[in-house]
Structures are given as structure tokens and as C-alpha cells.
Motif scaffolding. Structure first.
Motif, PDB file in Angstrom:
ATOM      1  N   ALA A 128     -19.724  -1.836  50.690  1.00 31.32           N
ATOM      2  CA  ALA A 128     -19.182  -0.481  50.776  1.00 31.32           C
ATOM      3  C   ALA A 128     -19.292   0.247  49.429  1.00 31.32           C
ATOM      4  CB  ALA A 128     -17.741  -0.515  51.266  1.00 31.32           C
ATOM      5  N   GLN A 129     -18.998  -0.456  48.331  1.00 26.92           N
ATOM      6  CA  GLN A 129     -19.112   0.154  46.998  1.00 26.92           C
ATOM      7  C   GLN A 129     -20.558   0.524  46.682  1.00 26.92           C
ATOM      8  OE1 GLN A 129     -17.031  -3.195  45.105  1.00 26.92           O
ATOM      9  NE2 GLN A 129     -15.817  -1.663  44.006  1.00 26.92           N
ATOM     10  N   LEU A 130     -21.481  -0.347  47.071  1.00 27.80           N
ATOM     11  CA  LEU A 130     -22.890  -0.064  46.822  1.00 27.80           C
ATOM     12  C   LEU A 130     -23.358   1.138  47.629  1.00 27.80           C
ATOM     13  CD1 LEU A 130     -24.473  -3.648  46.777  1.00 27.80           C
ATOM     14  CD2 LEU A 130     -23.412  -2.362  44.909  1.00 27.80           C
ATOM     15  N   LEU A 131     -22.973   1.188  48.890  1.00 26.50           N
ATOM     16  CA  LEU A 131     -23.398   2.285  49.752  1.00 26.50           C
ATOM     17  C   LEU A 131     -22.772   3.614  49.318  1.00 26.50           C
ATOM     18  CD1 LEU A 131     -23.337   0.494  53.207  1.00 26.50           C
ATOM     19  CD2 LEU A 131     -25.310   0.989  51.742  1.00 26.50           C
ATOM     20  N   LYS A 132     -21.570   3.563  48.775  1.00 21.99           N
ATOM     21  CA  LYS A 132     -20.931   4.776  48.266  1.00 21.99           C
ATOM     22  C   LYS A 132     -21.731   5.356  47.103  1.00 21.99           C
ATOM     23  CE  LYS A 132     -16.486   6.491  46.623  1.00 21.99           C
ATOM     24  NZ  LYS A 132     -15.109   6.126  46.274  1.00 21.99           N
ATOM     25  N   LYS A 160     -33.521  -7.228  47.197  1.00 21.08           N
ATOM     26  CA  LYS A 160     -33.378  -8.611  47.674  1.00 21.08           C
ATOM     27  C   LYS A 160     -32.460  -8.778  48.883  1.00 21.08           C
ATOM     28  CE  LYS A 160     -35.717 -10.413  44.222  1.00 21.08           C
ATOM     29  NZ  LYS A 160     -36.907 -11.224  44.343  1.00 21.08           N
ATOM     30  N   LYS A 161     -31.724  -7.729  49.247  1.00 24.12           N
ATOM     31  CA  LYS A 161     -30.773  -7.780  50.371  1.00 24.12           C
ATOM     32  C   LYS A 161     -29.635  -8.775  50.140  1.00 24.12           C
ATOM     33  CE  LYS A 161     -33.132  -4.757  52.633  1.00 24.12           C
ATOM     34  NZ  LYS A 161     -33.027  -3.462  52.024  1.00 24.12           N
ATOM     35  N   ILE A 213     -27.615 -15.074  42.026  1.00 24.51           N
ATOM     36  CA  ILE A 213     -28.024 -14.254  40.899  1.00 24.51           C
ATOM     37  C   ILE A 213     -26.787 -13.704  40.200  1.00 24.51           C
ATOM     38  CG2 ILE A 213     -29.237 -12.119  40.256  1.00 24.51           C
ATOM     39  CD1 ILE A 213     -31.123 -14.290  41.266  1.00 24.51           C
ATOM     40  N   THR A 214     -26.796 -13.734  38.887  1.00 24.20           N
ATOM     41  CA  THR A 214     -25.779 -13.065  38.083  1.00 24.20           C
ATOM     42  C   THR A 214     -26.488 -12.043  37.212  1.00 24.20           C
ATOM     43  OG1 THR A 214     -24.386 -15.035  38.011  1.00 24.20           O
ATOM     44  CG2 THR A 214     -23.945 -13.325  36.373  1.00 24.20           C
ATOM     45  N   ILE A 215     -26.032 -10.810  37.270  1.00 26.48           N
ATOM     46  CA  ILE A 215     -26.539  -9.772  36.379  1.00 26.48           C
ATOM     47  C   ILE A 215     -25.500  -9.608  35.281  1.00 26.48           C
ATOM     48  CG2 ILE A 215     -27.162  -7.345  36.134  1.00 26.48           C
ATOM     49  CD1 ILE A 215     -28.104  -7.438  39.046  1.00 26.48           C
ATOM     50  N   ILE A 216     -25.931  -9.770  34.042  1.00 25.89           N
ATOM     51  CA  ILE A 216     -25.029  -9.705  32.898  1.00 25.89           C
ATOM     52  C   ILE A 216     -25.372  -8.479  32.044  1.00 25.89           C
ATOM     53  CG2 ILE A 216     -24.212 -10.872  30.816  1.00 25.89           C
ATOM     54  CD1 ILE A 216     -25.053 -13.514  32.155  1.00 25.89           C
ATOM     55  N   ALA A 241     -26.221  -3.636  40.736  1.00 25.45           N
ATOM     56  CA  ALA A 241     -26.036  -4.388  41.980  1.00 25.45           C
ATOM     57  C   ALA A 241     -26.739  -3.692  43.139  1.00 25.45           C
ATOM     58  CB  ALA A 241     -24.550  -4.561  42.275  1.00 25.45           C
ATOM     59  N   LEU A 242     -26.677  -2.364  43.183  1.00 27.86           N
ATOM     60  CA  LEU A 242     -27.343  -1.612  44.250  1.00 27.86           C
ATOM     61  C   LEU A 242     -28.854  -1.816  44.194  1.00 27.86           C
ATOM     62  CD1 LEU A 242     -27.457   0.482  46.527  1.00 27.86           C
ATOM     63  CD2 LEU A 242     -27.461   2.264  44.752  1.00 27.86           C
ATOM     64  N   ILE A 243     -29.429  -1.710  43.022  1.00 23.55           N
ATOM     65  CA  ILE A 243     -30.882  -1.903  42.893  1.00 23.55           C
ATOM     66  C   ILE A 243     -31.268  -3.304  43.339  1.00 23.55           C
ATOM     67  CG2 ILE A 243     -32.789  -2.022  41.235  1.00 23.55           C
ATOM     68  CD1 ILE A 243     -31.737   0.835  41.957  1.00 23.55           C
ATOM     69  N   HIS A 244     -30.502  -4.304  42.921  1.00 18.97           N
ATOM     70  CA  HIS A 244     -30.793  -5.684  43.334  1.00 18.97           C
ATOM     71  C   HIS A 244     -30.655  -5.825  44.849  1.00 18.97           C
ATOM     72  CE1 HIS A 244     -31.209  -9.998  42.862  1.00 18.97           C
ATOM     73  NE2 HIS A 244     -30.256 -10.100  43.771  1.00 18.97           N
ATOM     74  N   TYR A 245     -29.618  -5.230  45.414  1.00 20.43           N
ATOM     75  CA  TYR A 245     -29.403  -5.316  46.866  1.00 20.43           C
ATOM     76  C   TYR A 245     -30.555  -4.658  47.629  1.00 20.43           C
ATOM     77  CZ  TYR A 245     -27.464  -4.766  51.485  1.00 20.43           C
ATOM     78  OH  TYR A 245     -27.301  -4.806  52.841  1.00 20.43           O
ATOM     79  N   LEU A 246     -31.004  -3.509  47.169  1.00 21.05           N
ATOM     80  CA  LEU A 246     -32.103  -2.827  47.860  1.00 21.05           C
ATOM     81  C   LEU A 246     -33.392  -3.648  47.831  1.00 21.05           C
ATOM     82  CD1 LEU A 246     -31.521   0.831  46.632  1.00 21.05           C
ATOM     83  CD2 LEU A 246     -31.070  -0.104  48.923  1.00 21.05           C
TER      84      LEU A 246
END
Length: 83
Positions: A77-81, A49-50, A15-18, A42-47
Motif C-alpha cells: 500500500a505504501q509503495l502504491l501510494k 522484481k515483484k 534483498i536488503t537495500i541499505i 523499494a518501489l523501483i525494486h518491486y516494479l
């Protein structure tokens, strides 16, 4: 405005978010690498889709007609921060 692009490369989907920006702001790679809006996407996508997506900022300068695209990544780490 953000767009989510789904691609397949070597039989592996990614996935690419633009983020698309217009205006006279002078974007640099460093600014894009530190842009919190992309980290949030990226954080929302990670939460959901993992998976951490590839990120890009596409900029069109309305005054100079210049177009630039910057590719960037975020670490877990950046997402969790941000979370």
C-alpha cells in the motif's frame, strides 16, 4: 548512496537495500520509517522484481562518531501510494 545486499536466509533469498548517510542529522526509527527515499527504492525494486525488499538506513555522525543502523519495511500500500 544506496547499496543492494543480496542474502540467503533459510535457503530463501531476500534483498536488503541499505541507504548510507553521513552528517549531523539525528535519525530516529520514526524518521526512517517515513523516509520517502527508501520508499522510492523499494518501489523501483518491486516494479522490477515483484518483491518488496527489506530496507535499512545506516548513519555515521561525523561529529560524534556515532554509528546507528535502522531496519524498516514498506507495505505494498505504501509503495502504491508513492506510485
Amino acid at each position: 548512496m544506496a547499496s543492494i545486499i543480496c542474502k540467503t536466509c533459510h535457503n530463501r533469498p531476500y534483498i536488503t537495500i541499505i541507504e548510507i548517510k553521513t552528517g549531523s542529522t539525528r535519525w530516529t526509527q520514526k524518521a526512517v520509517d517515513n523516509f520517502p527515499q527508501l520508499t522510492f527504492y523499494a518501489l523501483i525494486h518491486y516494479l522490477k522484481k515483484k518483491k518488496i525488499p527489506e530496507l535499512a538506513l545506516h548513519h555515521y555522525n561525523q561529529h560524534t562518531k556515532e554509528v546507528k543502523t535502522f531496519i524498516t519495511q514498506r507495505t505494498l500500500a505504501q509503495l502504491l501510494k508513492l506510485a
